[in-house]
Write a protein that holds these residues in place. Sequence first.
Motif, PDB file in Angstrom:
ATOM      1  N   ARG A 175       0.874  -1.179   0.000  1.00  0.00           N
ATOM      2  CA  ARG A 175       0.000   0.000   0.000  1.00  0.00           C
ATOM      3  C   ARG A 175       0.909   1.225   0.000  1.00  0.00           C
ATOM      4  O   ARG A 175       1.759   1.379   0.876  1.00  0.00           O
ATOM      5  N   SER A 176       0.736   2.099  -0.989  1.00  0.00           N
ATOM      6  CA  SER A 176       1.531   3.325  -1.093  1.00  0.00           C
ATOM      7  C   SER A 176       0.886   4.440  -0.294  1.00  0.00           C
ATOM      8  O   SER A 176      -0.340   4.500  -0.173  1.00  0.00           O
ATOM      9  N   PHE A 177       1.722   5.333   0.229  1.00  0.00           N
ATOM     10  CA  PHE A 177       1.217   6.527   0.907  1.00  0.00           C
ATOM     11  C   PHE A 177       2.262   7.625   0.813  1.00  0.00           C
ATOM     12  O   PHE A 177       3.431   7.380   0.565  1.00  0.00           O
ATOM     13  N   SER A 178       1.817   8.861   1.005  1.00  0.00           N
ATOM     14  CA  SER A 178       2.718  10.003   0.884  1.00  0.00           C
ATOM     15  C   SER A 178       3.008  10.599   2.258  1.00  0.00           C
ATOM     16  O   SER A 178       2.497  10.133   3.270  1.00  0.00           O
ATOM     17  N   ASN A 209       8.271 -10.764  10.477  1.00  0.00           N
ATOM     18  CA  ASN A 209       7.934  -9.348  10.530  1.00  0.00           C
ATOM     19  C   ASN A 209       6.427  -9.142  10.508  1.00  0.00           C
ATOM     20  O   ASN A 209       5.721  -9.830   9.785  1.00  0.00           O
ATOM     21  N   ALA A 210       5.944  -8.179  11.279  1.00  0.00           N
ATOM     22  CA  ALA A 210       4.538  -7.817  11.185  1.00  0.00           C
ATOM     23  C   ALA A 210       4.316  -7.094   9.864  1.00  0.00           C
ATOM     24  O   ALA A 210       3.366  -7.375   9.137  1.00  0.00           O
ATOM     25  N   TYR A 211       5.196  -6.165   9.560  1.00  0.00           N
ATOM     26  CA  TYR A 211       5.143  -5.431   8.299  1.00  0.00           C
ATOM     27  C   TYR A 211       6.452  -4.698   8.117  1.00  0.00           C
ATOM     28  O   TYR A 211       7.287  -4.640   9.019  1.00  0.00           O
ATOM     29  N   SER A 212       6.625  -4.156   6.924  1.00  0.00           N
ATOM     30  CA  SER A 212       7.812  -3.363   6.616  1.00  0.00           C
ATOM     31  C   SER A 212       7.371  -2.043   6.007  1.00  0.00           C
ATOM     32  O   SER A 212       6.311  -1.961   5.385  1.00  0.00           O
ATOM     33  N   ILE A 213       8.196  -1.018   6.188  1.00  0.00           N
ATOM     34  CA  ILE A 213       7.948   0.290   5.600  1.00  0.00           C
ATOM     35  C   ILE A 213       9.068   0.553   4.610  1.00  0.00           C
ATOM     36  O   ILE A 213      10.250   0.510   4.980  1.00  0.00           O
ATOM     37  N   ALA A 214       8.707   0.788   3.353  1.00  0.00           N
ATOM     38  CA  ALA A 214       9.677   1.113   2.310  1.00  0.00           C
ATOM     39  C   ALA A 214       9.610   2.621   2.075  1.00  0.00           C
ATOM     40  O   ALA A 214       8.548   3.154   1.783  1.00  0.00           O
ATOM     41  N   GLN A 215      10.750   3.290   2.233  1.00  0.00           N
ATOM     42  CA  GLN A 215      10.817   4.735   2.025  1.00  0.00           C
ATOM     43  C   GLN A 215      11.712   5.013   0.823  1.00  0.00           C
ATOM     44  O   GLN A 215      12.874   4.612   0.811  1.00  0.00           O
ATOM     45  N   TYR A 216      11.147   5.695  -0.172  1.00  0.00           N
ATOM     46  CA  TYR A 216      11.841   5.947  -1.426  1.00  0.00           C
ATOM     47  C   TYR A 216      12.419   7.357  -1.524  1.00  0.00           C
ATOM     48  O   TYR A 216      13.277   7.608  -2.356  1.00  0.00           O
ATOM     49  N   SER A 217      11.942   8.288  -0.725  1.00  0.00           N
ATOM     50  CA  SER A 217      12.328   9.695  -0.860  1.00  0.00           C
ATOM     51  C   SER A 217      13.474  10.059   0.071  1.00  0.00           C
ATOM     52  O   SER A 217      13.593   9.530   1.172  1.00  0.00           O
ATOM     53  N   SER A 218      14.275  11.009  -0.375  1.00  0.00           N
ATOM     54  CA  SER A 218      15.335  11.558   0.460  1.00  0.00           C
ATOM     55  C   SER A 218      14.710  12.194   1.700  1.00  0.00           C
ATOM     56  O   SER A 218      13.619  12.764   1.627  1.00  0.00           O
ATOM     57  N   PHE A 275      15.372  14.849   2.890  1.00  0.00           N
ATOM     58  CA  PHE A 275      15.316  16.289   2.665  1.00  0.00           C
ATOM     59  C   PHE A 275      14.164  16.696   1.750  1.00  0.00           C
ATOM     60  O   PHE A 275      13.879  17.872   1.606  1.00  0.00           O
ATOM     61  N   ARG A 276      13.517  15.729   1.125  1.00  0.00           N
ATOM     62  CA  ARG A 276      12.368  16.013   0.258  1.00  0.00           C
ATOM     63  C   ARG A 276      11.152  16.271   1.135  1.00  0.00           C
ATOM     64  O   ARG A 276      10.809  15.444   1.973  1.00  0.00           O
ATOM     65  N   ILE A 277      10.491  17.396   0.916  1.00  0.00           N
ATOM     66  CA  ILE A 277       9.362  17.767   1.765  1.00  0.00           C
ATOM     67  C   ILE A 277       8.023  17.395   1.136  1.00  0.00           C
ATOM     68  O   ILE A 277       7.127  16.925   1.824  1.00  0.00           O
ATOM     69  N   ILE A 278       7.872  17.574  -0.167  1.00  0.00           N
ATOM     70  CA  ILE A 278       6.603  17.262  -0.831  1.00  0.00           C
ATOM     71  C   ILE A 278       6.780  16.086  -1.779  1.00  0.00           C
ATOM     72  O   ILE A 278       7.896  15.716  -2.133  1.00  0.00           O
TER      73      ILE A 278
END
Length: 151
Positions: A80-83, A117-126, A128-131
């Motif tokens: 599931r993607s989120f911002s 694992n219950a779940y994992s969080i994948a983070q793609y953004s630096s 320093f990226r705000i939006i």
Amino acid sequence: MEEHPRGLFQYLMGANLNSSRIRMTTPVLTSVVPGAGPLHSSAYFVRLYLPAKFQASPPVPLPELNLHPDRWSSHCIAVRSFSGYARDKNVVEEAEKLAMSLSRSPWANSTNYPSKNAYSIAQYSSPFRIISRVNEVWFDVDCKSTGVETY
């Protein structure tokens, strides 16, 4: 590689036996393991992918970093993607939304298949990226229970 984020950063900056500087890759993956921490709290494991040129023979981390290579075999995940920033509150909410979606699908009984694992969080953004930040919550699923093949 997996373990403490500061140790991973040091490893990337050359704290390995051949002093190789390694380009940062995405996603940075944080896996949550309930009950594996002190006093039955959750433990967190941070992982990153090595660039292709290091995958066959990863630089050996300095022993004091306490990092461990973690090779993943082919497997299936529900995503599931989120911002926004991946904070505890919204990550849990997104994981609950993914669990609800899966509960109403053919994948209902296939989560947490061979995973600790219950779940994992994948983070793609630096950081320093705000939006326009891109994150995902992942659940391991049993591909075979619904007839999907892994490659």
